[in-house]
Design a protein around this motif. Structure first.
Motif, short mmCIF file in Angstrom:
data_model
loop_
_atom_site.label_atom_id
_atom_site.label_comp_id
_atom_site.label_asym_id
_atom_site.label_seq_id
_atom_site.Cartn_x
_atom_site.Cartn_y
_atom_site.Cartn_z
N UNK A 114 66.62 46.91 67.54
CA UNK A 114 65.40 46.12 67.48
C UNK A 114 64.29 46.94 66.86
N UNK A 115 63.70 46.42 65.79
CA UNK A 115 62.60 47.10 65.13
C UNK A 115 61.27 46.84 65.83
N UNK A 116 61.35 46.09 66.92
CA UNK A 116 60.16 45.83 67.72
C UNK A 116 60.14 46.71 68.96
N UNK A 117 61.25 46.72 69.72
CA UNK A 117 61.29 47.45 71.00
C UNK A 117 62.09 48.74 70.94
N UNK A 118 62.92 48.93 69.91
CA UNK A 118 63.81 50.08 69.86
C UNK A 118 65.08 49.90 70.66
N UNK A 119 65.30 48.71 71.20
CA UNK A 119 66.52 48.44 71.96
C UNK A 119 67.74 48.53 71.04
N UNK A 120 68.82 49.09 71.58
CA UNK A 120 70.07 49.21 70.84
C UNK A 120 71.18 48.41 71.50
N UNK A 121 72.00 47.79 70.66
CA UNK A 121 73.21 47.13 71.11
C UNK A 121 74.37 47.64 70.27
N UNK A 122 75.50 47.81 70.91
CA UNK A 122 76.72 48.24 70.21
C UNK A 122 77.80 47.20 70.44
N UNK A 123 78.45 46.81 69.35
CA UNK A 123 79.48 45.78 69.43
C UNK A 123 80.66 46.19 68.56
N UNK A 124 81.82 45.61 68.87
CA UNK A 124 82.94 45.78 67.94
C UNK A 124 82.72 44.83 66.77
#
Length: 956
Positions: A114-124
């Motif tokens: 997220x370019x707003x919050x910096x949250x990261x998600x990882x997916x296959x």
């Protein structure tokens, strides 16, 4: 030759420049740049403690490194756990923007930022989310000053999936393997070696790149009992009733009774909280009253204690344990508490020594908004750093960990045989007499271990034998090698007494920690000492030189690196321990507190290879850190106690440690320290001691290292029981069995080096889809084929065994067949523990030997457990040297086809000096109806001559 057009050539050149020159891009006013390894995002200034800079670095298709900083530049400090790899191929990756998200994609995984919050998600790459940070990004930075420098206490919070299980982080002693929702202290202690790496059933692992005191999971700080509303024995609010008694030969006499709102005898300095003139070693303390919580839900409790402890809640016995007074152990338990309800508590403590310890703390229920979260907290950092590792299974994830931190070295073959040790052999005569007795009785043995105090009493750190007890140490070692075919391991501490030549030399260069000297602090022997600074590269080289000059030149085979937490002075607080680690060449003790064992092992490994590049290094160390497997280091579980519950806890400890990526784990078979009733046991105490030692030995035969050690009584088989006793017979049986299984076990070691395998395997590693297997903490797989079920209760002659679903199981001893996916009541007579072999296994078994290289591996019986397709690749090499690193080894593949009833022995791959070019395999078939087991002769054997070329054998 292909000629490009000018236009295409120019385009290619421009693309190449894009790979090497950062490109500044903007999305929603959040700039980010791309380089060869990934992207860096710069967030606009916000509140203090928010992320300003975030990097995603592509390590491989399956590994992404994350860095996040509250400052405008990343720290230049180099990672100690990660290795630099020039041979690493660049992974292909792409980026694109999708609304407020930046998408980074490799061939295996997708990271969404997220370019707003910096949250990261990882997916296959099927879009299935593997891991995601907390919605706000879950990052927190708390600025503070430690050791005179500005640092941040950092926190990274993730969301956990429904049903997700988590494993690893080193060898806890609390008896559980699934870390979900547990508070885990990632800090080095005697008996708790930690590694900041975890594996999840959701298909990923996390390697936390930080070296300070850390916490994982429910990472909140433990709370004192005073956070409850406390009631005394009469039911009045204020505190628990504390009763301090003295004991005489007849009864307990009350010395003092007072009200207390905390139970905290945690460290030596806390003992001043005892009543004036009260001697803990002569008394018994009882706390009585009730607890009342201000919240409803699960409360997590941890009781750290030494001596005898019994804890009752609402009259139910929660714990009943003993631990040697100088090394407390931790018990964890959960309790559902209703808000406002009273919970009766009674804690009984018999200290068993003036320096005993007792502390009870807890965590309240997790707040509703914080449920289904977990994370890491660390005391000191410049930034948050972690590696996300994707994997199809636990082995794949652990392979990713070793890609980052280094492959596990291959130990010499002798290291997989029996190690005999005690605390301690007092003389050269004792060592030679002991080994001679093993050989005379034909008890297989490969390694005799010299624990501490082979030096003169005032010469700790001299690395010199006391010639009054060891008149010819070099000759002794030569005799062990040449006459007895036995290896010699020796204890080397990073500790030096003042006044020794080695102390003076290190001190003259400023390479010693000085605080303990300034304190004039004497150890338990009565001398002042300190440790060398393993964070100084030159000090490590000198430390090895001293070992080489005094010990390695005498042909010592292996190194026992003790007290490597470092335990400069025992049972003091973390702050005091850090204060003793100064001056430190690399930085501050707060920042690097957990890392001493890694650097200490590195110095010995690199030192030995610098003077003898061809011989394999073998290290045993009491503490660990991420990357220690690359230094030929095995880790043992420290100075554990010798009670049944301690043995049971070692099963979970070994599983957890192995799932943290370091494959060579060991424990003191028999437990290091014993209750006084065992020291000179007779009658029923002797009966129990013998049975417990036997059960421990049976378990230890199926661990990565097979190692007997302890104080007293002595642990040699013939000192435990006479040869007519079932204890003696059983221990001899399992010792011989260990050597018969060496073709299998050494292959496991070779596969660990070649393919990042793990030898001691929690059931989740091979049966992740079986949810019943996820929390099993008292059984495990030993390699791909053997299901091990130690017996941990006195006089038990059976135990429940869960047979994982997915395949059938054969009784190892009898060949009896059982369906998987069920719990069975397995026989466990005094001389045997339940062992099962999975359907489809191919198990190579050799002859009984007196030491690991006594006989060539010819012939080998190949047990084929039919009912399902199976395979096994037999690994062999030169056993002792490092030529395997240059390709001097062989692999022989075995493949069983159930439909055709055939075993194919494939073409031998590779070669090495001394290999068997022509050999005999004896194929033994096991079916659900022929009851062919290791202890009976049922079932036909088909001899096969093998020359290295593929052959096929049809089951008859």
């Amino acid at each position: 030759m292909i000629v490009l057009s000018m236009k295409k050539a120019a385009l290619c050149a421009w693309c190449c420049l894009l790979v090497h020159i950062p490109v500044l891009l903007f999305a929603h006013h959040t700039p980010y740049s791309k380089d060869a390894d990934g992207v860096v995002v710069r967030f606009a200034p916000g509140k203090a403690g928010q992320t300003r800079l975030l990097q995603l670095r592509v390590v491989t298709d399956k590994i992404i490194q994350v860095k996040a900083s509250p400052d405008t530049a990343f720290s230049p400090l180099k990672s100690l756990m990660a290795i630099s790899r020039s041979d690493k191929p660049a992974a292909l990756w792409t980026t694109r923007e999708e609304g407020d998200w930046l998408i980074l994609k490799t061939a295996a995984i997708t990271a969404r930022l997220s370019l707003v919050t910096g949250e990261l998600q990882f997916a296959d790459n099927n879009g299935h989310i593997l891991l995601q940070e907390k919605k706000t990004g879950g990052k927190a930075y708390a600025a503070h000053t430690a050791d005179g420098e500005k640092v941040y206490a950092v926190t990274q919070t993730f969301l956990q999936q429904e049903g997700e299980a988590m494993y690893g982080l080193g060898g806890n002693q609390c008896g559980f393997v699934n870390l979900r929702n547990k508070p885990v202290d990632v800090t080095q202690y005697n008996s708790v070696a930690t590694i900041p790496f975890m594996v999840s059933t959701a298909g990923y692992g996390l390697l936390w790149d930080n070296y300070s005191v850390s916490r994982f999971g429910d990472y909140r700080e433990l709370r004192p009992l005073s956070d409850f509303t406390l009631y005394n024995a009469e039911g009045k609010p204020g505190g628990l009733t504390a009763i301090y008694n003295y004991k005489d030969s007849v009864k307990y006499n009350t010395a003092i009774q007072r009200e207390e709102n905390n139970i905290n005898y945690d460290f030596l300095d806390d003992m001043n909280r005892l009543p004036a003139n009260y001697k803990a070693g002569k008394g018994v303390v009882t706390w009585v009253g009730a607890l009342q919580s201000s919240a409803t839900g699960i409360h997590q409790f941890l009781c750290k204690a030494s001596g005898y402890t019994k804890l009752y809640i609402n009259d139910s016995l929660i714990m009943d344990k003993w631990r040697q007074p100088w090394n407390p152990g931790t018990t964890a338990f959960e309790l559902w508490m209703n808000k406002g309800a009273h919970y009766k508590v009674r804690l009984e403590w018999v200290p068993d020594g003036d320096e005993s310890f007792q502390v009870l703390r807890f965590l309240p229920p997790v707040a509703e908004q914080d449920k289904n979260q977990f994370g890491f907290w660390s005391e000191a950092a410049d930034q948050i750093e972690y590696y996300f590792i994707y994997g199809r299974n636990a082995d794949d994830i652990i392979s990713g960990y070793r890609n980052i931190t280094g492959k596990a070295s291959l130990l010499p073959k002798w290291a997989l045989g029996l190690w005999q040790s005690r605390e301690r052999y007092h003389s050269q005569e004792e060592i030679l007499t002991t080994v001679n007795e093993f050989r005379k009785r034909q008890i297989p043995l490969d390694n005799i271990v010299m624990d501490w105090q082979y030096w003169r009493p005032d010469q700790w750190g001299s690395h010199e034998f006391d010639t009054s007890r060891f008149p010819d140490a070099a000759g002794m070692i030569t005799q062990l090698h040449q006459q007895y075919n036995t290896r010699f391991m020796i204890s080397v501490w990073p500790k030096f007494y003042t006044g020794t030549d080695n102390y003076n030399l290190l001190n003259s260069k400023g390479w010693l920690y000085t605080k303990n000297i300034e304190n004039n602090q004497k150890d338990w022997i009565g001398y002042v000492s300190t440790f060398y600074d393993a964070f100084n590269a030159d000090a490590r080289k000198l430390f090895w030189k001293l070992m080489n000059d005094k010990l390695y030149t005498k042909k010592v085979d292996a190194w026992w690196l003790d007290a490597t937490e470092p335990d400069i002075y025992s049972n003091i607080s973390i702050e005091q321990r850090k204060a003793l680690m100064k001056p430190m060449a690399i930085g501050t003790p707060t920042r690097y507190f957990n890392t001493y064992p890694l650097l200490n092992a590195a110095g010995v490994y690199e030192g030995q290879r610098s003077v003898n590049a061809n011989n394999r290094v073998c290290i045993l160390t009491r503490s660990a850190w991420a990357g220690i497997q690359r230094y030929a280091a095995a880790v043992w579980s420290g100075d554990i106690a010798a009670r049944w519950h301690d043995m049971k806890d070692q099963i979970a400890s070994g599983i957890s440690f192995s799932l943290a990526g370091v494959p060579y784990w060991s424990m003191d078979i028999g437990g290091f320290a014993v209750e006084k009733r065992y020291e000179k046991a007779t009658g029923s105490d002797l009966d129990e001691w013998r049975e417990q030692t036997t059960r421990w030995y049976q378990f230890g035969a199926f661990c990565p290292l097979f190692r007997v050690h302890g104080q007293y009584p002595f642990r040699e088989i013939y000192n435990v029981a006479p040869e007519t006793h079932p204890a003696y017979k059983s221990m001899l049986y399992y010792d011989q069995l260990r050597y018969r299984l060496l073709p299998y076990i050494y292959t496991l070691a070779g596969t660990t080096w070649q393919n990042d395998y793990t030898i001691m395997r929690g059931l989740v590693m091979d049966y992740a889809a079986d949810k019943k297997a996820r929390d099993v903490a008292d059984e495990y797989m030993f390699g791909p084929s053997l299901l091990i079920n130690p017996v941990t209760a006195y006089k038990a002659r059976s135990r429940q065994v869960y047979l994982p679903e997915g395949n059938g199981w054969y009784d190892f001893y009898t060949g009896a067949f059982y369906k998987g996916g069920q719990t069975v009541e397995a026989k466990a007579e005094y001389e045997r523990i339940p062992v099962f072999v999975k359907q489809g296994a191919i198990l190579p078994v050799g002859p009984v030997m007196q030491y690991s290289t006594e006989k060539p591996a010819d012939s080998v019986t190949v047990w084929v457990y039919t009912g399902k397709d199976g395979s096994f690749t037999l690994y062999e090499d030169e056993n002792l040297n490092n030529n395997y690193e240059k390709g001097a080894y062989t692999n022989i593949p075995f493949t069983y086809n159930e439909k055709n009833g055939t075993l194919e022995i494939g073409d031998r791959k590779g070669a090495f000096t001394g290999m068997l070019t022509n050999r005999t395999f004896l194929v033994k078939w096991v079916t659900p109806t022929n009851d062919a087991g290791i202890d009976n002769s049922t079932g036909k054997v088909q001899p096969v001559t093998y020359t290295g070329k593929k052959i096929t054998i049809k089951m008859k």
